[in-house]
Write a protein that holds these residues in place. Structure first.
Motif, PDB file in Angstrom:
ATOM      1  N   THR A   4      24.677  40.128   3.111  1.00  0.00           N
ATOM      2  CA  THR A   4      24.578  41.226   3.861  1.00  0.00           C
ATOM      3  C   THR A   4      25.485  41.493   5.048  1.00  0.00           C
ATOM      4  OG1 THR A   4      22.141  41.741   3.380  1.00  0.00           O
ATOM      5  CG2 THR A   4      22.909  42.794   5.153  1.00  0.00           C
ATOM      6  N   SER A   5      25.386  40.330   5.844  1.00  0.00           N
ATOM      7  CA  SER A   5      26.392  40.030   6.943  1.00  0.00           C
ATOM      8  C   SER A   5      27.884  40.215   6.406  1.00  0.00           C
ATOM      9  CB  SER A   5      26.487  38.800   7.517  1.00  0.00           C
ATOM     10  OG  SER A   5      24.975  38.461   8.058  1.00  0.00           O
ATOM     11  N   ALA A   6      28.359  39.650   5.379  1.00  0.00           N
ATOM     12  CA  ALA A   6      29.624  39.717   4.638  1.00  0.00           C
ATOM     13  C   ALA A   6      29.919  41.073   4.245  1.00  0.00           C
ATOM     14  CB  ALA A   6      29.924  38.801   3.504  1.00  0.00           C
ATOM     15  N   ALA A   7      28.973  41.767   3.735  1.00  0.00           N
ATOM     16  CA  ALA A   7      28.990  43.145   3.367  1.00  0.00           C
ATOM     17  C   ALA A   7      29.371  43.956   4.722  1.00  0.00           C
ATOM     18  CB  ALA A   7      27.969  43.808   2.562  1.00  0.00           C
ATOM     19  N   LEU A   8      28.598  43.652   5.778  1.00  0.00           N
ATOM     20  CA  LEU A   8      29.076  44.725   6.988  1.00  0.00           C
ATOM     21  C   LEU A   8      30.341  44.292   7.324  1.00  0.00           C
ATOM     22  CD1 LEU A   8      25.530  44.143   8.882  1.00  0.00           C
ATOM     23  CD2 LEU A   8      26.688  46.360   8.277  1.00  0.00           C
ATOM     24  N   HIS A   9      30.723  43.036   7.344  1.00  0.00           N
ATOM     25  CA  HIS A   9      31.862  42.693   7.730  1.00  0.00           C
ATOM     26  C   HIS A   9      33.270  43.529   7.053  1.00  0.00           C
ATOM     27  CE1 HIS A   9      35.017  40.283   9.645  1.00  0.00           C
ATOM     28  NE2 HIS A   9      35.686  40.055   8.203  1.00  0.00           N
ATOM     29  N   ARG A  10      32.994  43.406   5.541  1.00  0.00           N
ATOM     30  CA  ARG A  10      33.827  44.274   4.765  1.00  0.00           C
ATOM     31  C   ARG A  10      33.855  45.713   5.349  1.00  0.00           C
ATOM     32  NH1 ARG A  10      31.586  40.991   1.232  1.00  0.00           N
ATOM     33  NH2 ARG A  10      30.325  42.687   0.168  1.00  0.00           N
ATOM     34  N   VAL A  11      32.651  46.366   5.283  1.00  0.00           N
ATOM     35  CA  VAL A  11      32.574  47.758   5.773  1.00  0.00           C
ATOM     36  C   VAL A  11      33.309  47.910   7.038  1.00  0.00           C
ATOM     37  CG1 VAL A  11      30.905  49.567   6.304  1.00  0.00           C
ATOM     38  CG2 VAL A  11      30.651  48.183   4.381  1.00  0.00           C
ATOM     39  N   LEU A  12      33.010  47.383   7.971  1.00  0.00           N
ATOM     40  CA  LEU A  12      33.738  47.590   9.228  1.00  0.00           C
ATOM     41  C   LEU A  12      35.089  47.218   9.472  1.00  0.00           C
ATOM     42  CD1 LEU A  12      30.946  46.091  11.448  1.00  0.00           C
ATOM     43  CD2 LEU A  12      31.294  48.463  11.286  1.00  0.00           C
ATOM     44  N   ALA A  13      35.687  46.383   8.564  1.00  0.00           N
ATOM     45  CA  ALA A  13      37.172  45.928   8.356  1.00  0.00           C
ATOM     46  C   ALA A  13      37.610  47.118   7.552  1.00  0.00           C
ATOM     47  CB  ALA A  13      37.232  44.677   7.519  1.00  0.00           C
ATOM     48  N   ALA A  14      36.931  47.977   6.956  1.00  0.00           N
ATOM     49  CA  ALA A  14      37.628  49.077   6.232  1.00  0.00           C
ATOM     50  C   ALA A  14      37.845  50.134   7.187  1.00  0.00           C
ATOM     51  CB  ALA A  14      36.787  49.401   5.121  1.00  0.00           C
ATOM     52  N   GLY A  15      37.325  50.021   8.190  1.00  0.00           N
ATOM     53  CA  GLY A  15      37.454  51.184   9.269  1.00  0.00           C
ATOM     54  C   GLY A  15      36.037  52.198   9.591  1.00  0.00           C
ATOM     55  N   VAL A  16      35.004  51.806   9.119  1.00  0.00           N
ATOM     56  CA  VAL A  16      33.933  52.539   9.176  1.00  0.00           C
ATOM     57  C   VAL A  16      33.697  52.532  10.576  1.00  0.00           C
ATOM     58  CG1 VAL A  16      31.617  52.814   8.596  1.00  0.00           C
ATOM     59  CG2 VAL A  16      33.168  52.251   6.951  1.00  0.00           C
TER      60      VAL A  16
ATOM     61  N   GLU B 100      25.238  43.588  15.381  1.00  0.00           N
ATOM     62  CA  GLU B 100      25.669  42.223  16.045  1.00  0.00           C
ATOM     63  C   GLU B 100      24.766  41.084  15.553  1.00  0.00           C
ATOM     64  OE1 GLU B 100      25.279  39.130  18.918  1.00  0.00           O
ATOM     65  OE2 GLU B 100      23.719  40.568  18.605  1.00  0.00           O
ATOM     66  N   SER B 101      23.408  41.431  15.278  1.00  0.00           N
ATOM     67  CA  SER B 101      22.273  40.495  14.840  1.00  0.00           C
ATOM     68  C   SER B 101      22.825  39.622  13.537  1.00  0.00           C
ATOM     69  CB  SER B 101      20.967  40.977  14.769  1.00  0.00           C
ATOM     70  OG  SER B 101      21.012  41.957  13.580  1.00  0.00           O
ATOM     71  N   PHE B 102      23.495  40.441  12.836  1.00  0.00           N
ATOM     72  CA  PHE B 102      24.137  40.039  11.413  1.00  0.00           C
ATOM     73  C   PHE B 102      25.277  39.244  11.795  1.00  0.00           C
ATOM     74  CE2 PHE B 102      21.496  43.329   9.507  1.00  0.00           C
ATOM     75  CZ  PHE B 102      21.305  42.906   8.510  1.00  0.00           C
TER      76      PHE B 102
END
Length: 185
Positions: free
Chosen positions: A48-60, A32-34
């Motif tokens: 890093t925030s964008a990468a986290l967004h992509r990882v979570l959007a991929a369903g991780v 959440e902090s990102f």
């Protein structure tokens, strides 16, 4: 050097590791902090925030991501402790030696004491979480609940279901039993 100095240093090191149980708006707080300050529906600006967004959007699963991050952070602080205790443990050769001191007194034997200070009480080990059952078309919470039920932890299965759906205990049990029946076919 006192044991208190070693304990303080190791406790401080562990405080730098992500807290796997702290949530903000249903997300692990470190994730959440990102995203803080990013309007809903927008992709965060930082890499890093964008990468986290992509990882979570991929369903991780955010909890799986937290487990991976926490394990890597544990490895880093363990290696720092080994570097301070004796660089040769990491395969580093040469005359270079590091010393952590408090008021002139050396603080040593860090790596062998690190895991005793893990606030989770698991001595640096990751959480033991079930691998979601293979149930095509079912959401993650359903697959986790079925895996927990199959492992013999029906209470955890019902909690998982209820936390995700808001269903009553009876409705959660009924749904899990139905999925268990489907999964065994």
């Amino acid at each position: 050097m006192t044991d208190d100095q070693r304990e303080l240093f190791l406790t401080d090191l562990w405080s730098l590791v992500v807290d796997e149980d702290e949530l903000v708006d249903g997300q692990p707080s470190w994730i959440e902090s990102f995203f803080r300050g990013t309007p809903a529906g927008e992709i965060p600006a930082g890499p890093t925030s964008a990468a986290l967004h992509r990882v979570l959007a991929a369903g991780v699963d955010p909890d799986d991501l937290t487990d991976v991050v926490r394990t890597m952070q544990h490895e880093i602080i363990h290696n720092v402790c080994q570097l301070l205790d004796d660089p040769r443990m990491l395969g580093i050769r040469g005359e270079r030696r590091w010393t952590l001191t408090v008021d002139g007194d050396p603080v040593d034997e860090l790596h062998s004491s690190l895991d005793e200070h893990d606030p989770s009480g698991r001595h640096g080990e990751p959480r033991g979480r079930p691998v979601p059952a293979r149930l095509p078309g079912q959401p993650l919470y359903a697959r986790l609940a079925v895996a927990q039920a199959r492992a013999g932890d029906r209470l955890a299965a019902v909690r998982t279901w209820r936390a995700a759906t808001g269903d009553t205990t009876v409705a959660a049990k009924t749904a899990i039993n139905a999925l268990l029946g489907d999964a065994s076919d």
